[in-house]
Design a protein around this motif. Structure first.
Motif, short mmCIF file in Angstrom:
data_model
loop_
_atom_site.label_atom_id
_atom_site.label_comp_id
_atom_site.label_asym_id
_atom_site.label_seq_id
_atom_site.Cartn_x
_atom_site.Cartn_y
_atom_site.Cartn_z
N GLN A 1 -1.98 3.96 -11.02
CA GLN A 1 -2.12 4.08 -9.56
C GLN A 1 -3.03 5.27 -9.23
O GLN A 1 -2.61 6.25 -8.63
CB GLN A 1 -0.75 4.25 -8.91
CG GLN A 1 0.12 3.04 -9.00
CD GLN A 1 -0.45 1.85 -8.26
OE1 GLN A 1 -1.09 1.97 -7.22
NE2 GLN A 1 -0.22 0.67 -8.81
N MET B 1 -0.91 -3.81 -7.94
CA MET B 1 -0.65 -2.97 -6.79
C MET B 1 -1.66 -1.82 -6.74
O MET B 1 -1.94 -1.19 -7.75
CB MET B 1 0.78 -2.41 -6.88
CG MET B 1 1.29 -1.85 -5.61
SD MET B 1 3.08 -1.51 -5.56
CE MET B 1 3.63 -1.46 -7.21
N LYS C 1 0.82 -1.22 0.00
CA LYS C 1 0.00 0.00 0.00
C LYS C 1 0.85 1.27 0.00
O LYS C 1 0.34 2.36 -0.24
CB LYS C 1 -0.93 0.03 1.22
CG LYS C 1 -1.91 -1.11 1.26
CD LYS C 1 -2.87 -1.04 0.10
CE LYS C 1 -3.83 -2.21 0.13
NZ LYS C 1 -4.45 -2.45 -1.17
N GLU C 2 2.14 1.13 0.29
CA GLU C 2 3.01 2.30 0.40
C GLU C 2 4.39 1.97 -0.15
O GLU C 2 4.93 0.90 0.12
CB GLU C 2 3.13 2.70 1.87
CG GLU C 2 4.04 3.85 2.14
CD GLU C 2 4.10 4.22 3.61
OE1 GLU C 2 5.18 4.63 4.06
OE2 GLU C 2 3.07 4.10 4.31
N LEU C 3 4.94 2.90 -0.94
CA LEU C 3 6.31 2.78 -1.44
C LEU C 3 7.08 4.04 -1.11
O LEU C 3 6.57 5.15 -1.28
CB LEU C 3 6.33 2.59 -2.96
CG LEU C 3 5.96 1.23 -3.52
CD1 LEU C 3 6.01 1.25 -5.05
CD2 LEU C 3 6.85 0.13 -2.97
N LEU D 1 -1.60 1.25 -4.61
CA LEU D 1 -0.92 2.09 -3.63
C LEU D 1 -1.82 3.17 -3.08
O LEU D 1 -2.67 3.71 -3.78
CB LEU D 1 0.30 2.76 -4.26
CG LEU D 1 1.52 1.90 -4.54
CD1 LEU D 1 2.62 2.77 -5.12
CD2 LEU D 1 2.01 1.22 -3.28
N LEU E 1 2.88 7.22 -1.91
CA LEU E 1 4.09 7.13 -2.71
C LEU E 1 5.00 8.29 -2.34
O LEU E 1 4.61 9.46 -2.42
CB LEU E 1 3.76 7.18 -4.20
CG LEU E 1 4.95 7.14 -5.16
CD1 LEU E 1 5.74 5.84 -5.01
CD2 LEU E 1 4.46 7.31 -6.60
#
Length: 163
Positions: free
Chosen positions: A70, A45, A21-23, A47, A50
């Protein structure tokens, strides 16, 4: 060495795409091509956050292609990404209607043209356009201040002073 690392990161993200869920790629050498490849290979994915703060190699094309897949992002930090221009911010404002936090601090190539469109982000709670030298008060008046926003909680406008 960098290509090798990038390859394994891509594989890792592909395998766990549905859970991520997070990069955060802050202060890395991630570039537009790597972001485009990530967008193409990790379509599962979804997300929410980011972080690409201080990514000097990041390009408009990379951001645009990533955003195209996204669209549920709620937090996006592109601060200090010096290659980011109006084209990318216009695409962000057009596509990311769930965005709550947008940070583009010290993105020097952003101008009034794109900043006026931030008003089109209906869920926006936090906006950081500090130290964006080409942005004037006219963009704020014609943009985010042009209509009432009950959700806005934080607005960062600090100007960088030249001595």
């Amino acid at each position: 060495k960098t290509v090798f690392t990038s390859f394994f990161i891509q594989k890792f993200l592909q395998k766990r795409a549905s859970k991520i869920k997070e990069l955060t790629f802050n202060s890395t050498l991630i570039d537009g091509n790597a972001l485009q490849t990530l967008a193409e290979n990790c379509t599962e994915m979804q997300l929410e956050k980011l972080f690409l703060k201080s990514c000097d190699q990041l390009t408009n094309d990379g951001i645009i292609s990533f955003i195209d897949v996204q669209r549920n992002l709620q937090v996006l930090d592109l601060s200090l990404s010096v290659r980011l221009t109006d084209l990318a911010l216009m695409h962000i404002c057009e596509c990311l209607k769930n965005l709550k936090v947008l940070k583009v601090r010290r993105c020097r190539a952003l101008t009034d043209i794109s900043v006026k469109l931030v008003v089109d982000l209906p869920q926006l709670e936090v906006l950081d356009i500090s130290e964006c030298e080409a942005i004037t008060s006219a963009a704020l008046i014609d943009g985010i201040a042009s209509k009432r926003n009950e959700l806005m909680k934080e607005l960062y406008l600090k100007k960088k002073f030249k001595y």
